[in-house]
Design an enzyme around this catalytic site. Structure first.
Site, PDB file in Angstrom:
ATOM      1  N   PRO A  25       0.795  -1.243   0.000  1.00  0.00           N
ATOM      2  CA  PRO A  25       0.000   0.000   0.000  1.00  0.00           C
ATOM      3  C   PRO A  25       0.819   1.280   0.000  1.00  0.00           C
ATOM      4  O   PRO A  25       0.840   2.038   0.983  1.00  0.00           O
ATOM      5  CB  PRO A  25      -0.818  -0.135   1.285  1.00  0.00           C
ATOM      6  CG  PRO A  25       0.060  -0.929   2.196  1.00  0.00           C
ATOM      7  CD  PRO A  25       0.781  -1.912   1.311  1.00  0.00           C
ATOM      8  N   CYS A  26       1.464   1.581  -1.129  1.00  0.00           N
ATOM      9  CA  CYS A  26       2.225   2.817  -1.228  1.00  0.00           C
ATOM     10  C   CYS A  26       1.319   4.041  -1.150  1.00  0.00           C
ATOM     11  O   CYS A  26       1.785   5.144  -0.849  1.00  0.00           O
ATOM     12  CB  CYS A  26       3.060   2.828  -2.499  1.00  0.00           C
ATOM     13  SG  CYS A  26       2.150   2.456  -4.012  1.00  0.00           S
TER      14      CYS A  26
END
Length: 276
Positions: free
Chosen positions: A242-243
């Site tokens: 989850p950047c």
């Protein structure tokens, strides 16, 4: 395409986001629905099916100020999570327990000897390009902002010597499992520093955020903010790693490789579900 499909729902969200950006968040349900040429009842139903909250509430999640509120209220400090080996620190990480990182030597060879299968799929955030080796998902990108051809070229450039085979049928079970929040496997293909950053991203729970500075400190390189930002941007498995949960220290969104509207939609989608 039915009204129940994630792709249909996301197209409505994407259109609404553009309207809100252009007009501001103080739109009534009737005005927002009219601008998208939908009846208020249908518009509200689609929104509720997608996130479970009203369009008005979702508008609040889409505003730029929401990122700053997330940072104030749900700022995850990564050091403790990483010291415990990430176990239990992230609902997302718990769902993706099985992953294997490519060795530095293999990475340096540009994917030579790897067969990577790929295909396009509907997702909650528009058309998604997914790639996988026999060890698991190794790439995911989104086409709405950059276009399908550019997204495909982008991911293929990361492993230029791999063999690519279009085979959505083979990938479909793992892709459907991934977007349903079920356990799947990932194959991280990157340099050692990048993989450290991507591991840190997995420690951020859904509905929470952290900063690039926190990530730098958590992986033992407190001055490497810029390098961390670059590694975050090069994350090949968007959304699953989850950047989008990494923000600037001041609460600004920072960048997002697949477009800031996608990042805002992902943060809003997760925050709304966390608040249900």
């Amino acid at each position: 395409m039915t009204d129940q499909s994630p792709a249909y729902h996301y197209q409505v969200i994407a259109r609404a986001l553009k309207v809100i950006d252009a007009t501001g968040p103080a739109l009534t349900l009737e005005d927002l629905a009219a601008k998208m040429q939908m009846s208020p009842a249908h518009f509200q139903r689609v929104f509720s099916q997608w996130v479970g909250v009203s369009p008005k509430r979702y508008q609040q999640y889409l505003t730029l100020g929401h990122a700053r509120r997330l940072l104030a209220d749900r700022h995850t400090m990564l050091g403790t999570a990483l010291e415990t080996g990430l176990s239990g620190a992230s609902r997302l990480h718990d769902l993706f327990l099985t992953w294997e990182a490519m060795s530095p030597g293999d990475y340096a060879r540009g994917g030579a000897g790897l067969e990577i299968r790929w295909g396009w799929f509907d997702s909650p955030f528009g058309p998604a390009l997914v790639m996988a080796t026999v060890k698991g998902i190794c790439g995911m990108g989104f086409a709405d902002e950059v276009g399908a051809e550019a997204a495909l070229e982008d991911l293929m450039r990361r492993w230029p010597k791999a063999t690519y085979v279009e085979d959505p049928t083979a990938l479909r079970p793992m892709v459907e499992a991934a977007f349903a929040g079920k356990a799947t496997e990932m194959h991280l293909i990157g340099a050692p520093f990048q993989i450290k950053v991507w591991e840190a991203l997995l420690a951020i729970p859904s509905g929470h955020v952290t900063t690039y500075a926190d990530i730098a400190g958590a992986i033992g390189h407190p001055q490497a903010h810029r390098a961390v930002g670059t590694a975050v941007g090069r994350n090949p498995i968007s959304f699953l790693i989850p950047c989008h949960r990494a923000l600037r220290r001041d609460g600004g969104l920072g960048g997002y490789h697949w477009g800031l509207p996608r990042k805002r939609a992902m943060l809003a989608w997760e925050a709304a579900r966390t608040d249900l």
